[in-house]
Scaffold this motif. Structure first.
Motif, PDB file in Angstrom:
ATOM      1  N   MET A   1       0.821  -1.214   0.000  1.00 32.50           N
ATOM      2  CA  MET A   1       0.000   0.000   0.000  1.00 32.50           C
ATOM      3  C   MET A   1       0.849   1.257   0.000  1.00 32.50           C
ATOM      4  O   MET A   1       0.451   2.284  -0.510  1.00 32.50           O
TER       5      MET A   1
ATOM      6  N   ARG B   1      -0.954   5.520   3.993  1.00 35.33           N
ATOM      7  CA  ARG B   1      -2.053   4.911   3.240  1.00 35.33           C
ATOM      8  C   ARG B   1      -2.852   3.933   4.082  1.00 35.33           C
ATOM      9  O   ARG B   1      -3.939   3.514   3.675  1.00 35.33           O
ATOM     10  N   ALA B   2      -2.297   3.546   5.209  1.00 41.35           N
ATOM     11  CA  ALA B   2      -3.038   2.630   6.078  1.00 41.35           C
ATOM     12  C   ALA B   2      -2.523   2.792   7.501  1.00 41.35           C
ATOM     13  O   ALA B   2      -1.405   3.260   7.715  1.00 41.35           O
TER      14      ALA B   2
ATOM     15  N   ARG C   1      -6.932   3.084   4.723  1.00 41.23           N
ATOM     16  CA  ARG C   1      -7.282   1.758   5.216  1.00 41.23           C
ATOM     17  C   ARG C   1      -6.937   1.689   6.701  1.00 41.23           C
ATOM     18  O   ARG C   1      -5.815   2.045   7.082  1.00 41.23           O
TER      19      ARG C   1
ATOM     20  N   GLU D   1      -2.572  -3.941  -1.702  1.00 39.08           N
ATOM     21  CA  GLU D   1      -3.622  -3.628  -2.663  1.00 39.08           C
ATOM     22  C   GLU D   1      -3.638  -4.743  -3.696  1.00 39.08           C
ATOM     23  O   GLU D   1      -2.617  -5.400  -3.930  1.00 39.08           O
TER      24      GLU D   1
ATOM     25  N   THR E   1     -16.862  -1.894   2.228  1.00 43.59           N
ATOM     26  CA  THR E   1     -16.246  -1.880   0.914  1.00 43.59           C
ATOM     27  C   THR E   1     -16.656  -0.562   0.261  1.00 43.59           C
ATOM     28  O   THR E   1     -17.835  -0.204   0.290  1.00 43.59           O
TER      29      THR E   1
ATOM     30  N   TYR F   1      -7.308   1.924  -5.563  1.00 49.61           N
ATOM     31  CA  TYR F   1      -6.276   2.357  -4.637  1.00 49.61           C
ATOM     32  C   TYR F   1      -6.732   3.720  -4.097  1.00 49.61           C
ATOM     33  O   TYR F   1      -7.629   4.353  -4.629  1.00 49.61           O
TER      34      TYR F   1
ATOM     35  N   PHE G   1     -11.729   1.045  -1.294  1.00 43.12           N
ATOM     36  CA  PHE G   1     -11.028  -0.174  -0.888  1.00 43.12           C
ATOM     37  C   PHE G   1     -11.989  -1.343  -0.919  1.00 43.12           C
ATOM     38  O   PHE G   1     -13.198  -1.175  -0.923  1.00 43.12           O
TER      39      PHE G   1
END
Lengths: 292, 311, 494
Positions: free
Chosen positions: A151, A231-232, A255, A282, C271, C473, C478
């Motif tokens: 990610m 990103r997470a 995320r 991902e 989701t 992405y 997601f």
């Protein structure tokens, strides 16, 4: 080891955080006092700020492409090498854990599990792709396959208990797939994480792949939540922190995953596996025509 | 760089650009979903009739069969509104018979030549065959390219031979048959189209196939060739014609080819001066559909002369 | 030899795309079998909304009212969730092979009524009948068919783990592919053994409610699937309902973020399939005509109402002139107009609101100095239409290069090197899809690796398949839909 000379004043260490492959103080120059289990002064630990977090994210982002491009075999070897080193130096880590209140047996077992866990993820590095990716039998004249990709920069917020095994258990699956990490060590027991940083520095892990900050969760969690370049986030967190992380994450569709093991569960094999790897990759699907 | 076959290939491909097979097939699938109704259908069918090169290329062809073919060409059906076809297409030995029937009518006589369909004889023999056909009255010559030379990368030779045939044609128009099934790939078809067009004159044609191999004209290879024609025209201003041949048997197919022309080359190619169908059984199906549009009733094949399907 | 490729000077003489052979109207005439009024589908029956409210569904092609749709209030959403919860235990306990049979039945019944559904979809949403007939409806059926086969193979979905259903899943879908998005959402959820409360988009509810008739014909157990119709408030109620075990949303990034905030205090699985601003990258060695076709398909498919639309064309400078001139010729033969006409390529814009948004963004492009090209075309007088539009002289900082327009509008930028192409392509918060056109195999794989996007189309564009995972992405969301990976997002792994 020979006994200390009588009358010799021991040299104390100034703990620093490990960022971008270097040992640094907080840019704010702030520290917080940490005492050992007996209540005796141990050291002043960097009280990292959101700017330190920002700098660590920059370092992690810089290290990211190179780490992601390493072959999985190479990442596996580096993780295995790290396990070798921790095994050799586990005495030092166990001592530090005991000094901050862990029972000797627990600390030793935790270290053993931690080393084994690194090896577990070292082994995953060149295998998860075959389980998570796929070749997809589409109905048209195309070759279609799904692969995983890291990610990017992932924030890791470690638990207070177990402080070191928790951190290792969360770091390993994230970097195994080529992500880079900015971690926040246990606020209550930060020193073993600093020691870990020193060991990372002499391992083959490139600088910046793992960056470990120390400081106060209440100061840093909001920035972990909102920093868009992270990103997470992978956090061992309570209800309020979870909400804060999720709220902040919404702005950049980050995320968010939580480590839900508690206490003894961290020691179990169920605290490792493919799941935490899958959570930080991902999936990319590529199509190409089949023709001549 | 020395001009080896390899560099020649690389240069030519680089110059004309490559073609993605699946993409072409997707493009032409859209032509097949067009729905042509009523007056636009009749216009398309009549235009297709007028573009037909009514063809017989058989060892058993006789002057009598040629006569019948020519009558059909001049008056495809008893409806006088139906146009004549564009040409009759025959072997060189039949040219003078055909000319005797259609000469002066506006229906052209086209002759295959150059050792059709394989092209496997001496170049000078091929040229003399062309000259003979023209001398016998052929208005148009359908030649085959030297596929062996093409596939071994001797592009100059391929092109020089075409240039020689152009010269041998004199006033006759030339149609250059690429024989797409032997070129196999769309890249090759595009390259061969450009090689040919480079030495053709305005009003000459490129053509898919002889009809003598397993794979003939398809919407896809037609598309590759008309896109080549379009690109060549936009680049040079020279308008080359197109002739898909073989395999187009139904009116529905013919309309799809014409839709491809309309949407790729535009209105200026919707004329027999620039687009032909090399076909034999197609004509009767066009006529059947025209009659059906006129009368509302589906037609039996034996209402139409020279029908192969008389069951 | 004259070159086809290396010219930058424009055409000496143009092509004529005139009316020499104009096509007669070819309207699809199948009866869509619409009802004047559609109620909510809860517990296997059509029920009047407790809210007592309704709204109109409009045909965007002529602004005529098609039907009256029930507006679900909080009590209705609650009833739908209760009915789903009631059905869950038995549905989840049903052996997978039996659940699968229901999905097979559904796929077959949809195929039986494909033509009727295609017409209904086109009337309600404005998309060309060619697309609803050849893409939306068959692909929706394919999704049920594909997932049906998974229902009895769930032990193979996650190695070493046991995949179990989550419970009741709340789903909100967009208006661009109403029936297809419904299929994407329902099929994996049901195959895994979940029950569903789904809200179609406000402007395109009809095919979902017609689909409910299929569920009745398939004798799917009551409550397994429930449809509640309405606008944003109903959607928020579906997403926020406390008994949802998971929510799945497809729509704008803005609304997706709002849902994430709404649910921040819960541990709800999510989701998100959100917006995009895909780069479609054309290199000088690409098969140019197929690339042009891919560009057209990438941005004009479904009037550009596609989250993964190739709305940013990045073209290699040596071929920029050629690509643009070919594009201009190509879009001159696009047929804009009555969506029900079988020859229409671009139908109606889905709603007045969306048309307004497209117009505003296009005006900003003109204002910011980009060069606009629209081919001559006659748009119908009534209804919401917008011509295919190209913008050249666009830079990365133009609004039309950054914001999702969700309309038939292409922004064209150029690049000189591979690295520049990658940098420009990735210079966006989105990451749903990307396209790359080149003849060089190793470059395709490098681009595919570097492009930050969940789907990379190489030498093709806008391809979909039930077995192919789809999703984004970054701020494109997601989770994945389709394939084994998509199925996992509806599973609890024990």
């Amino acid at each position: 080891m020979s006994p200390p000379s009588p009358g010799r004043i021991p040299v104390t260490k100034t703990p620093k955080v490990y960022v971008g492959g270097a040992f640094v103080r907080s840019e704010s120059a702030r520290t917080f006092k940490v005492s050992d289990a007996t209540g005796a002064f141990f050291a002043n630990i960097p009280q990292c700020t959101r700017k330190d977090l920002r700098n660590a994210v920059e370092a992690a982002a810089k290290a990211g492409p190179g780490w992601a491009r390493r072959s999985p075999y190479n990442r596996a070897q580096i993780l295995y090498r790290l396990a070798e080193m921790l095994e050799a130096r586990s005495g030092e880590l166990v001592t530090s854990l005991v000094r901050f209140g862990a029972r000797e047996a627990d600390a030793a077992r935790g270290m053993a599990v931690g080393v084994d866990r690194l090896i577990h993820y070292a082994g995953w590095a060149d295998k998860y792709e075959q389980l998570l990716g796929s070749v997809n039998p589409v109905a048209s004249a195309h070759f279609n396959f799904t692969v995983t990709e890291p990610m990017g920069v992932v924030g890791v917020i470690a638990p207070d208990s177990p402080p070191l095994l928790g951190l290792l258990s969360m770091l390993a699956p994230v970097i195994a797939s080529g992500n880079t990490v900015v971690a926040l060590a246990s606020e209550k027991v930060p020193y073993p994480a600093i020691l870990l940083g020193e060991m990372l520095a002499t391992s083959d892990l490139p600088g910046g792949v793992v960056n470990i900050l120390t400081g106060f969760r209440r100061e840093l969690v909001p920035t972990f939540a909102t920093h868009a370049h992270l990103r997470a986030v992978y956090a061992a967190a309570g209800a309020d922190e979870r909400k804060a992380l999720r709220l902040g994450a919404a702005a950049s569709v980050k995320r968010v995953r939580f480590a839900d093991w508690s206490g003894k569960e961290w020691f179990s094999d169920s605290a490792q596996g493919l799941g935490p790897i899958r959570d930080f990759v991902e999936l990319k699907t590529t199509w190409h025509p089949i023709g001549s | 760089m020395p001009q080896t076959p390899h560099t020649a290939h690389a240069r030519l491909l680089d110059e004309v650009g490559s073609v993605d097979q699946v993409g072409v097939e997707e493009r032409v699938a859209k032509f097949a979903t067009r729905s042509i109704k009523k007056a636009s259908k009749v216009w398309g069918l009549r235009t297709a009739v007028s573009m037909t090169d009514l063809t017989t290329l058989e060892g058993k062809d006789t002057p009598g069969k040629i006569e019948s073919l020519c009558r059909k060409a001049l008056r495809p059906h008893d409806d006088p509104d139906i146009p004549t076809v564009a040409a009759v297409c025959v072997y060189p030995s039949m040219v003078r018979h055909a000319k005797a029937h259609v000469g002066g009518s506006g229906v052209k006589v086209a002759s295959v030549a150059t050792a059709f369909p394989s092209g496997q004889t001496h170049y000078r023999t091929r040229l003399s065959e062309v000259r003979g056909a023209v001398a016998d009255g052929a208005d148009e010559v359908d030649m085959v390219i030297n596929r062996g030379a093409f596939l071994s990368g001797e592009y100059s030779r391929v092109q020089d031979e075409i240039a020689g045939v152009v010269e041998a044609c004199g006033p006759a128009a030339l149609k250059v048959i690429l024989e797409v099934s032997e070129l196999e790939t769309f890249d090759n078809i595009r390259m061969a189209s450009f090689l040919a067009m480079g030495v053709l004159r305005p009003g000459d044609f490129i053509k898919t196939s002889t009809g003598k191999t397993a794979l003939n004209a398809t919407l896809a290879n037609n598309q590759v060739m008309i896109e080549a024609i379009r690109d060549f025209f936009l680049d040079t201003g020279i308008a080359i014609g197109m002739k898909p041949a073989g395999g187009i048997k139904t009116a529905k197919q013919a309309l799809q080819f014409l839709i491809a022309v309309k949407e790729t080359l535009g209105d200026a190619w919707l004329t027999r001066r620039r687009y032909r169908f090399g076909a034999s059984s197609l004509l009767n199906d066009l006529l059947r559909q025209i009659e059906k549009e006129k009368t509302g009733a589906y037609q039996a094949p034996y209402y139409f002369s020279d029908a192969a399907e008389s069951y | 030899m004259p070159s086809a490729r290396k010219t930058s000077s424009g055409p000496r003489s143009g092509l004529i795309f005139g009316d020499l052979w104009e096509f007669d109207p070819a309207p699809e005439t199948a009866d869509p079998k619409l009802k004047a009024r559609y109620d909510l589908f809860i517990g296997g029956r059509f029920v009047r909304p407790r809210s007592g409210r309704t709204f109109d569904s409009i045909n965007p092609a002529n602004e005529a009212k098609l039907a009256e749709i029930a507006l679900a209030g909080p009590a209705d959403v609650d009833a739908a969730y209760r009915s789903a919860a009631d059905a869950f235990k038995a549905w989840a306990a049903l052996p997978g092979r039996e659940r699968g049979k229901y999905l097979y039945r559904i796929a077959r019944l949809l195929q039986d009524r494909a033509r009727e559904f295609a017409v209904a979809e086109t009337l309600d949403g404005g998309k060309p009948i060619r697309e609803s007939r050849d893409f939306d409806v068959p692909m929706a059926a394919a999704h049920f068919f594909y997932h049906a086969g998974w229902a009895d193979k769930l032990e193979y979905v996650a190695p070493g783990r046991i995949a179990r259903p989550l419970g009741v899943v709340g789903q909100v879908i967009p208006w661009n592919f109403p029936l297809l998005m419904l299929a994407w959402k329902l099929a994996p959820a049901l195959a895994m053994g979940n029950c569903v409360v789904l809200k179609p988009a406000e402007t395109t509810s009809i095919t979902a409610l017609k689909f409910a008739e299929i569920l009745q014909d398939a004798e799917l157990p009551a409550g397994v699937v429930n449809f509640v119709t309405g606008a944003g408030e109903t959607g928020a109620a579906v997403m926020g309902h406390p008994s949802a075990a998971k929510v799945a949303f497809t729509g704008s990034t803005e609304v997706g973020k709002a849902i994430m905030r709404q649910l921040a205090g819960t541990d709800r699985k999510m989701t998100m399939e959100l917006g995009g601003k895909a780069a479609n990258i054309v290199f000088d060695d690409a098969p140019i005509d197929q690339a042009v076709e891919g560009i057209v398909n990438g941005i004009f498919f479904n009037q550009g109402h596609v989250c993964c639309a190739g709305s940013r064309l990045l073209v290699h400078e040596p071929v920029a002139g050629q690509v643009i001139s070919k594009l201009r010729n190509r879009i001159r033969v696009l047929r804009v107009g009555d969506p029900l006409d079988k020859n229409t390529d671009l139908g109606a814009i889905n709603s007045r609101e969306q048309l307004g948004r497209i117009r505003r963004l296009v005006a900003s492009g003109v204002r910011e100095g980009a060069l606009m090209y629209q081919p001559p075309c006659r748009l119908p007088e009534r209804g919401y239409y917008f011509p295919p539009t190209l913008f050249t002289r666009v830079t990365q900082s133009h609004r039309i290069a950054r914001e999702e327009i969700f309309g038939p509008v292409l922004s064209i930028l150029t690049f000189r090197t591979v690295d520049e192409a990658i940098e420009k392509a990735n210079n966006t918060p989105y990451g749903l899809s990307a396209g790359v056109w080149t003849d060089k195999g190793s470059r395709i794989l490098r681009m595919s690796t570097e492009l930050k996007a969940g789907v990379v189309w190489a030498n093709t564009f806008n391809k979909f398949d039930p077995s192919s995972p789809f999703g984004g992405y970054r701020e494109s969301g997601f989770g994945r839909e389709g394939g084994r990976q998509g199925l996992l997002d509806y599973a609890h792994l024990a």
